[in-house]
Design an enzyme around this catalytic site. Structure first.
Site, PDB file in Angstrom:
ATOM      1  N   ASP A  27      60.727  46.955  -1.888  1.00 21.35           N
ATOM      2  CA  ASP A  27      62.169  46.786  -1.727  1.00 21.35           C
ATOM      3  C   ASP A  27      62.869  46.833  -3.082  1.00 21.35           C
ATOM      4  OD1 ASP A  27      64.721  46.147  -0.927  1.00 21.35           O
ATOM      5  OD2 ASP A  27      64.145  44.428   0.273  1.00 21.35           O
ATOM      6  N   HIS A  80      69.068  37.918   1.676  1.00 22.87           N
ATOM      7  CA  HIS A  80      69.621  38.428   0.423  1.00 22.87           C
ATOM      8  C   HIS A  80      70.542  37.364  -0.175  1.00 22.87           C
ATOM      9  CE1 HIS A  80      68.937  43.058   0.694  1.00 22.87           C
ATOM     10  NE2 HIS A  80      67.888  42.377   1.119  1.00 22.87           N
ATOM     11  N   CYS A 124      69.548  47.288  -0.591  1.00 21.68           N
ATOM     12  CA  CYS A 124      69.400  48.327   0.436  1.00 21.68           C
ATOM     13  C   CYS A 124      70.287  49.521   0.064  1.00 21.68           C
ATOM     14  CB  CYS A 124      69.784  47.806   1.819  1.00 21.68           C
ATOM     15  SG  CYS A 124      69.698  49.097   3.109  1.00 21.68           S
TER      16      CYS A 124
END
Length: 316
Positions: free
Chosen positions: A24, A219, A250
């Site tokens: 990520d 987040h 993202c």
């Protein structure tokens, strides 16, 4: 009869921290970390006590050149005994490649927001449920021991669509389990969640799918990452995604910066007396390996900057 001196009647509570930075985090920065530096960083994370690491994403190199070495990284990570090697797969082709490389666990993003689903995977939520079904069949044929995890993206809201109805989120998670996924967690992809919402939605998830309820992926975009993790823990969640140095976000969700910082999350739980299996000083050392592989990339975290409190017990 009371327990013998020096023991407790019940073992201390424990959580699993799943490190997602190597996937990520790295896919969200413009710089491509050299493969050798990735492997060095992974080694440092394992040395700190991480037991589950999402190491790569199996997507076309043209789309994410940062993940072009995914198979190599998976094979390197598999050298560590006891480590669960996780790979993100957006579709059946990615799952084939990840299974061939030897990933222990596949994680598939399934967005509850139609707008985000189309931007991220080019499929509707219903189309992604069918993708889950196809991947589950492939897994059963090629590697029955490999676990399949679904993360319900934009579960708490979407910067493209706006509010996401909770009923849609819970229904989608249940459909993914029925399609063959082993577990389904919830992701605050754009950092919209607040603690009351997190507690409520995870309680609903656990009531709906029971032991199949999976990780909390929060987040810190608006500074509520740790508070939301605590709310998820209070609702019964025991697995949490986090990224060393807060690296990542993202690419298909505007403003979705800031994964929860692994170092801060580990400190919070250990300060509460909850075991993580992670040694904080060694975790701080792993930041050095990350910084060496991504020179100039900003790293975040309050605990590494402030240090550990005087007298803080360093029991993982």
């Amino acid at each position: 009869m009371p327990p013998p001196s020096g023991t407790t009647a019940h073992p201390p509570a424990e959580v699993l921290i799943s490190e997602v930075g190597p996937r990520d985090g790295l896919q969200s920065v413009k710089t491509t970390m050299p493969t050798a530096d990735k492997c060095t960083w992974l080694d440092a994370l394992v040395a700190a006590g991480l037991r589950e690491i999402e190491v790569a994403s199996f997507v076309p190199a043209k789309r994410l050149p940062q993940m072009a070495d995914a198979a190599h990284v998976v094979r390197h990570a598999r050298r560590h005994p006891g480590l669960t090697v996780v790979a993100l797969v957006p579709n059946l082709r990615g799952a084939q490649d990840a299974l061939r490389a030897g990933a222990h666990k596949l994680t598939l993003p399934v967005s509850a927001s139609a707008a985000h689903a189309l931007a991220n995977t080019r499929k509707t939520p219903a189309g992604m449920v069918e993708e889950v079904r196809a991947i589950a069949r492939l897994r059963d044929e090629l590697s029955p021991g490999t676990r399949l995890e679904v993360g319900i993206s934009t579960a708490f809201g979407c910067s493209l669509q706006g509010p996401v109805p909770p009923d849609d989120v819970i229904r989608l998670a249940a459909e993914c389990i029925a399609a063959g996924a082993d577990e389904s967690g919830l992701s605050d992809t754009v950092g919209y969640a607040h603690p009351a919402q997190v507690r409520s939605l995870f309680r609903r998830l656990r009531a709906e799918i029971g032991e199949h309820a999976g990780a909390a992926h929060m987040h810190n975009t608006r500074g509520l990452g740790l508070a939301n993790c605590f709310a998820a823990w209070d609702a019964g969640v025991r697995t949490f995604d986090a990224s060393l140095g807060g690296l990542g976000g993202c690419p298909h969700a505007p403003g979705a910066s800031g994964n929860v910082v692994t170092e801060d999350l580990v400190f919070m739980f250990q300060a509460m007396g909850i075991r993580t299996g992670i040694h904080l000083e060694k975790l701080f050392a792993a930041r050095q390996a990350l910084a060496a592989g991504l020179p100039g990339e900003p790293l975040y975290g309050m605990t590494p900057q402030a240090g550990l409190p005087k007298g803080f017990g360093q029991r993982p």
